[in-house]
Write a protein that holds these residues in place. Structure first.
Motif, PDB file in Angstrom:
ATOM      1  N   HIS A  84      17.103  66.491  44.325  1.00  0.00           N
ATOM      2  CA  HIS A  84      17.893  67.570  44.923  1.00  0.00           C
ATOM      3  C   HIS A  84      19.180  67.796  44.130  1.00  0.00           C
ATOM      4  CE1 HIS A  84      15.510  66.281  48.575  1.00  0.00           C
ATOM      5  NE2 HIS A  84      15.250  67.573  48.493  1.00  0.00           N
ATOM      6  N   VAL A  85      19.849  66.712  43.733  1.00  0.00           N
ATOM      7  CA  VAL A  85      21.132  66.826  43.029  1.00  0.00           C
ATOM      8  C   VAL A  85      21.223  65.758  41.952  1.00  0.00           C
ATOM      9  CG1 VAL A  85      23.653  66.899  43.245  1.00  0.00           C
ATOM     10  CG2 VAL A  85      22.220  67.615  45.181  1.00  0.00           C
ATOM     11  N   CYS A  86      21.705  66.161  40.778  1.00  0.00           N
ATOM     12  CA  CYS A  86      22.047  65.225  39.702  1.00  0.00           C
ATOM     13  C   CYS A  86      23.554  65.289  39.492  1.00  0.00           C
ATOM     14  CB  CYS A  86      21.322  65.587  38.409  1.00  0.00           C
ATOM     15  SG  CYS A  86      21.762  64.531  37.005  1.00  0.00           S
ATOM     16  N   GLY A  87      24.234  64.179  39.679  1.00  0.00           N
ATOM     17  CA  GLY A  87      25.678  64.137  39.505  1.00  0.00           C
ATOM     18  C   GLY A  87      26.072  63.781  38.086  1.00  0.00           C
ATOM     19  N   LEU A  88      27.240  64.254  37.665  1.00  0.00           N
ATOM     20  CA  LEU A  88      27.827  63.915  36.369  1.00  0.00           C
ATOM     21  C   LEU A  88      29.259  63.480  36.644  1.00  0.00           C
ATOM     22  CD1 LEU A  88      27.427  64.269  33.095  1.00  0.00           C
ATOM     23  CD2 LEU A  88      28.949  66.214  33.460  1.00  0.00           C
ATOM     24  N   GLY A  89      29.580  62.213  36.355  1.00  0.00           N
ATOM     25  CA  GLY A  89      30.934  61.772  36.690  1.00  0.00           C
ATOM     26  C   GLY A  89      31.266  60.386  36.188  1.00  0.00           C
ATOM     27  N   ASN A  90      32.447  59.921  36.578  1.00  0.00           N
ATOM     28  CA  ASN A  90      32.916  58.588  36.211  1.00  0.00           C
ATOM     29  C   ASN A  90      32.227  57.537  37.083  1.00  0.00           C
ATOM     30  OD1 ASN A  90      34.758  59.505  34.270  1.00  0.00           O
ATOM     31  ND2 ASN A  90      36.341  59.850  35.811  1.00  0.00           N
ATOM     32  N   ALA A  91      31.683  56.522  36.439  1.00  0.00           N
ATOM     33  CA  ALA A  91      31.037  55.416  37.149  1.00  0.00           C
ATOM     34  C   ALA A  91      32.061  54.299  37.315  1.00  0.00           C
ATOM     35  CB  ALA A  91      29.819  54.928  36.374  1.00  0.00           C
ATOM     36  N   ILE A  92      32.447  54.048  38.545  1.00  0.00           N
ATOM     37  CA  ILE A  92      33.500  53.072  38.841  1.00  0.00           C
ATOM     38  C   ILE A  92      32.985  52.063  39.860  1.00  0.00           C
ATOM     39  CG2 ILE A  92      35.841  52.750  39.738  1.00  0.00           C
ATOM     40  CD1 ILE A  92      35.916  54.320  37.206  1.00  0.00           C
ATOM     41  N   VAL A  93      33.269  50.783  39.640  1.00  0.00           N
ATOM     42  CA  VAL A  93      32.962  49.756  40.629  1.00  0.00           C
ATOM     43  C   VAL A  93      34.242  49.449  41.402  1.00  0.00           C
ATOM     44  CG1 VAL A  93      32.238  47.378  41.031  1.00  0.00           C
ATOM     45  CG2 VAL A  93      31.101  48.741  39.282  1.00  0.00           C
ATOM     46  N   ASP A  94      34.210  49.669  42.711  1.00  0.00           N
ATOM     47  CA  ASP A  94      35.336  49.298  43.569  1.00  0.00           C
ATOM     48  C   ASP A  94      35.254  47.813  43.875  1.00  0.00           C
ATOM     49  OD1 ASP A  94      36.324  51.919  43.744  1.00  0.00           O
ATOM     50  OD2 ASP A  94      34.962  52.393  45.391  1.00  0.00           O
ATOM     51  N   ILE A  95      36.374  47.122  43.686  1.00  0.00           N
ATOM     52  CA  ILE A  95      36.448  45.685  43.947  1.00  0.00           C
ATOM     53  C   ILE A  95      37.495  45.464  45.039  1.00  0.00           C
ATOM     54  CG2 ILE A  95      36.851  43.408  42.959  1.00  0.00           C
ATOM     55  CD1 ILE A  95      36.353  44.689  40.187  1.00  0.00           C
ATOM     56  N   PHE A  96      37.049  45.035  46.206  1.00  0.00           N
ATOM     57  CA  PHE A  96      37.951  44.828  47.338  1.00  0.00           C
ATOM     58  C   PHE A  96      38.295  43.345  47.450  1.00  0.00           C
ATOM     59  CE2 PHE A  96      35.448  48.590  48.291  1.00  0.00           C
ATOM     60  CZ  PHE A  96      36.402  49.490  48.708  1.00  0.00           C
ATOM     61  N   ILE A  97      39.600  43.053  47.513  1.00  0.00           N
ATOM     62  CA  ILE A  97      40.069  41.679  47.679  1.00  0.00           C
ATOM     63  C   ILE A  97      41.132  41.657  48.767  1.00  0.00           C
ATOM     64  CG2 ILE A  97      41.138  39.664  46.586  1.00  0.00           C
ATOM     65  CD1 ILE A  97      40.193  40.648  43.902  1.00  0.00           C
ATOM     66  N   GLU A  98      40.956  40.804  49.750  1.00  0.00           N
ATOM     67  CA  GLU A  98      41.964  40.634  50.789  1.00  0.00           C
ATOM     68  C   GLU A  98      42.960  39.567  50.334  1.00  0.00           C
ATOM     69  OE1 GLU A  98      40.539  40.168  54.762  1.00  0.00           O
ATOM     70  OE2 GLU A  98      38.808  41.469  54.419  1.00  0.00           O
ATOM     71  N   VAL A  99      44.251  39.910  50.373  1.00  0.00           N
ATOM     72  CA  VAL A  99      45.302  38.990  49.936  1.00  0.00           C
ATOM     73  C   VAL A  99      46.338  38.816  51.041  1.00  0.00           C
ATOM     74  CG1 VAL A  99      45.015  39.517  47.486  1.00  0.00           C
ATOM     75  CG2 VAL A  99      46.607  40.881  48.853  1.00  0.00           C
ATOM     76  N   THR A 100      47.040  37.708  50.985  1.00  0.00           N
ATOM     77  CA  THR A 100      48.126  37.477  51.940  1.00  0.00           C
ATOM     78  C   THR A 100      49.361  38.244  51.481  1.00  0.00           C
ATOM     79  OG1 THR A 100      48.999  35.556  50.759  1.00  0.00           O
ATOM     80  CG2 THR A 100      47.227  35.160  52.375  1.00  0.00           C
ATOM     81  N   ASP A 101      50.331  38.373  52.375  1.00  0.00           N
ATOM     82  CA  ASP A 101      51.579  39.045  52.003  1.00  0.00           C
ATOM     83  C   ASP A 101      52.291  38.284  50.885  1.00  0.00           C
ATOM     84  OD1 ASP A 101      51.535  41.288  53.702  1.00  0.00           O
ATOM     85  OD2 ASP A 101      52.188  40.090  55.398  1.00  0.00           O
ATOM     86  N   ALA A 102      52.212  36.952  50.916  1.00  0.00           N
ATOM     87  CA  ALA A 102      52.863  36.148  49.882  1.00  0.00           C
ATOM     88  C   ALA A 102      52.195  36.361  48.526  1.00  0.00           C
ATOM     89  CB  ALA A 102      52.815  34.668  50.267  1.00  0.00           C
ATOM     90  N   GLU A 103      50.866  36.388  48.516  1.00  0.00           N
ATOM     91  CA  GLU A 103      50.142  36.639  47.267  1.00  0.00           C
ATOM     92  C   GLU A 103      50.458  38.023  46.720  1.00  0.00           C
ATOM     93  OE1 GLU A 103      46.082  33.988  47.860  1.00  0.00           O
ATOM     94  OE2 GLU A 103      46.272  35.921  48.876  1.00  0.00           O
ATOM     95  N   PHE A 104      50.512  39.002  47.623  1.00  0.00           N
ATOM     96  CA  PHE A 104      50.817  40.361  47.172  1.00  0.00           C
ATOM     97  C   PHE A 104      52.234  40.440  46.610  1.00  0.00           C
ATOM     98  CE2 PHE A 104      52.283  44.728  47.786  1.00  0.00           C
ATOM     99  CZ  PHE A 104      51.274  45.429  47.150  1.00  0.00           C
ATOM    100  N   ALA A 105      53.180  39.780  47.267  1.00  0.00           N
ATOM    101  CA  ALA A 105      54.569  39.805  46.801  1.00  0.00           C
ATOM    102  C   ALA A 105      54.698  39.219  45.401  1.00  0.00           C
ATOM    103  CB  ALA A 105      55.455  39.045  47.785  1.00  0.00           C
TER     104      ALA A 105
END
Length: 339
Positions: free
Chosen positions: A5-26
């Motif tokens: 039905h549809v052929c897409g043309l675009g950027n292939a990106i892998v989303d990587i989700f990581i949960e971090v603590t507030d201290a790690e983020f800081a």
């Protein structure tokens, strides 16, 4: 009936989700809630730092138009996709996941190159801070365009972000459009972001001359037409392309398609994550019009799918898409619905 039905043309990106603590983020010293483009070396250092036994890496293959093709596939449509990934763990994951989704991506792997990734750091307040490395996804060029898959598709769907690569991506778009026109494949384009018409407007407007259907949200529509309201932008877009859809968040969507013009209201909800809303709308709308539904009903179904995708975290629906589609249409009489 064509295989896809549809052929897409675009950027292939892998989303990587990581949960971090507030201290790690800081400790990273990032501004919370931002998205920044980074080079491959910086992304690798960040992933190496966070790839510990304390952190679970959740990988989800996507990219803007890729998300649309996934949405169409989840609804039961037949999809194909043209993009580039590397031969690293992320590229192999991407290829395997799309094969599992039964989306034909041909041979997207470029040897010796890193795969495009979007690292999403999720903090305890549910905020997402993203670092995106386009890597080999931005190498998509005319040589990667598969004329056969385009000819085997009812629609070619082009991602606006690809216009941001004049040396490679714009050539891929021109090649794909030529292939589509030669095979009678209809052409749809999504704007992707307001910066595309602002910075790469000449190339976008040139492509729109061959476009059958243009998707954009209200800010993008205003940027394309230099209008001051979504309604005014919609009126001007109708002079530029044969068919267009302008989404306007909680204000619904303006639709001009196959001689029908309508405004379809949105479904009220409390959003958790707006990521992928436009991608889902486009994929669901294309599913609708390729399965015999009227433009208004296709837009209604697309709005309902959007409501569900923004009510969760992540751009891919975690629930049964065909059931949601039927829920969206339950107020319509059965003889008014095609497909």
């Amino acid at each position: 009936m064509r295989p896809y039905h549809v052929c897409g043309l675009g950027n292939a990106i892998v989303d990587i989700f990581i949960e971090v603590t507030d201290a790690e983020f800081a400790s990273l010293q990032f501004e919370r809630g931002t998205m920044r483009l980074v080079e491959a070396d910086e992304q690798k250092q960040l992933l190496d730092k966070l790839s510990t036994k304390e952190h679970e890496l959740r990988l989800v293959s996507g990219g803007s138009v890729a998300n649309s093709i996934i949405g169409l596939s989840q609804l039961g449509g037949r999809g194909a996709f043209i993009g580039c990934v590397g031969d690293d763990r992320y590229g192999l994951h991407y290829a395997e996941e799309f094969n599992d989704l039964k989306i034909n991506i041909g041979n997207p792997i470029v040897v010796g190159e890193p795969t495009g990734t979007c690292l999403a750091l999720i903090t305890p307040d549910a905020e997402r801070t993203m670092r995106t490395c386009l890597a080999v996804s931005s190498h998509l060029a005319a040589k990667h365009v598969d004329a056969g898959r385009i000819a085997d598709s009812e629609w070619l769907f082009i991602e606006g972000y690809v216009f941001a690569n004049p040396a490679t991506g714009q050539h891929a778009i021109r090649e794909a459009i030529q292939c589509a026109k030669a095979s009678g494949t209809k052409i749809a384009i999504t704007c992707s972001d307001a910066f595309v018409p602002q910075v790469f407007g000449e190339a976008l407007h040139e492509a729109l001359k061959s476009c059958d259907l243009f998707f954009c949200n209200a800010p993008e529509a205003m940027a394309v037409t230099q209008s001051t309201s979504s309604a005014a932008a919609f009126e001007r877009l109708k002079q530029l392309v044969p068919h267009c859809v302008v989404t306007d968040g909680p204000h619904g969507a303006f639709v001009h398609y196959e001689g029908e013009e309508t405004h379809v209201p949105a479904f009220a909800c409390q959003p958790k994550d707006l990521t992928g809303a436009g991608d889902m709308f486009a994929g669901a709308f294309l599913y609708g019009v390729t399965h015999g539904y009227s433009p208004a009903i296709a837009a209604r179904g697309a709005n309902y799918m959007c409501m569900n995708v923004i009510g969760q975290v992540g751009a891919r629906l975690a629930t049964d898409a065909p059931t949601l589609w039927q829920e969206a249409l339950e107020d319509y009489r059965a003889d008014d619905v095609g497909g």
